[in-house]
Enzyme design. Structure first.
Site, PDB file in Angstrom:
ATOM      1  N   HIS A 140       8.295   6.251   5.115  1.00 59.41           N
ATOM      2  CA  HIS A 140       7.756   7.109   6.162  1.00 59.41           C
ATOM      3  C   HIS A 140       7.032   6.237   7.180  1.00 59.41           C
ATOM      4  CE1 HIS A 140       4.954   6.968   2.763  1.00 59.41           C
ATOM      5  NE2 HIS A 140       3.948   7.131   3.613  1.00 59.41           N
ATOM      6  N   HIS A 171       4.224   5.904   9.988  1.00 61.79           N
ATOM      7  CA  HIS A 171       2.963   6.479  10.462  1.00 61.79           C
ATOM      8  C   HIS A 171       2.871   6.310  11.973  1.00 61.79           C
ATOM      9  CE1 HIS A 171       0.842   6.946   6.546  1.00 61.79           C
ATOM     10  NE2 HIS A 171       1.706   6.004   6.181  1.00 61.79           N
ATOM     11  N   GLY A 231       0.778  -1.232   0.000  1.00 62.53           N
ATOM     12  CA  GLY A 231       0.000   0.000   0.000  1.00 62.53           C
ATOM     13  C   GLY A 231       0.806   1.276   0.000  1.00 62.53           C
ATOM     14  N   GLN A 232       2.115   1.196  -0.183  1.00 60.26           N
ATOM     15  CA  GLN A 232       2.939   2.406  -0.206  1.00 60.26           C
ATOM     16  C   GLN A 232       2.601   3.231  -1.439  1.00 60.26           C
ATOM     17  OE1 GLN A 232       7.185   1.669  -0.249  1.00 60.26           O
ATOM     18  NE2 GLN A 232       7.658   3.746   0.422  1.00 60.26           N
ATOM     19  N   THR A 233       2.218   4.494  -1.234  1.00 59.90           N
ATOM     20  CA  THR A 233       1.845   5.358  -2.358  1.00 59.90           C
ATOM     21  C   THR A 233       2.904   6.410  -2.669  1.00 59.90           C
ATOM     22  OG1 THR A 233       0.610   6.822  -0.883  1.00 59.90           O
ATOM     23  CG2 THR A 233      -0.640   5.068  -1.978  1.00 59.90           C
TER      24      THR A 233
END
Length: 130
Positions: free
Chosen positions: A98, A100, A91-93
């Site tokens: 980074h 969360h 799901g890395q966009t």
């Protein structure tokens, strides 16, 4: 044009930076899922958590702790989810690692058990025996 020149995290406006150290920055998420949703980001353009150096990992974890203390003071959450989406399949966009830091509050979800397991809903409710 290099990837770092197009990267939203490599070109952060200084006004967005809440904290920093020699290896990273802390910002509030631009699309928060809870009040105070925060990101801890390395200054070096690197896509994967597993590509970070030991120094970078250590410095980012120090920032994570400082950000948590800030959020404790500002929002008094009852818990946190901490996560990294590493790779497109996860799901890395944004192709810049980074972390969360997501404050959680009593009642923000009817049943918070399972936490990040809800990424795959049919596998999240492991305690009910289904």
């Amino acid at each position: 044009m290099k990837a770092s020149e197009r990267c939203v995290f490599c070109t952060l406006p200084s006004a967005r930076i809440e904290r920093s150290n020699t290896v990273g920055w802390v910002i509030r998420d631009g699309f928060p899922i809870s009040p105070g949703h925060t990101l801890v980001i390395p200054k070096r353009h690197v896509a994967s958590f597993f590509e970070l150096t030991a120094e970078e990992r250590s410095g980012l974890l120090a920032l994570l702790e400082e950000a948590k203390e800030d959020l404790d003071r500002e929002f008094s959450p009852q818990g946190y989810n901490i996560g990294v989406n590493d790779g497109k399949a996860a799901g890395q966009t944004i192709a810049h690692v980074h972390i969360h830091l997501i404050p959680r509050f009593a009642g923000d979800r009817p049943d918070p058990r399972g936490g990040v397991r809800w990424i795959v809903p049919e596998k999240a409710d492991y305690w009910s025996g289904r």
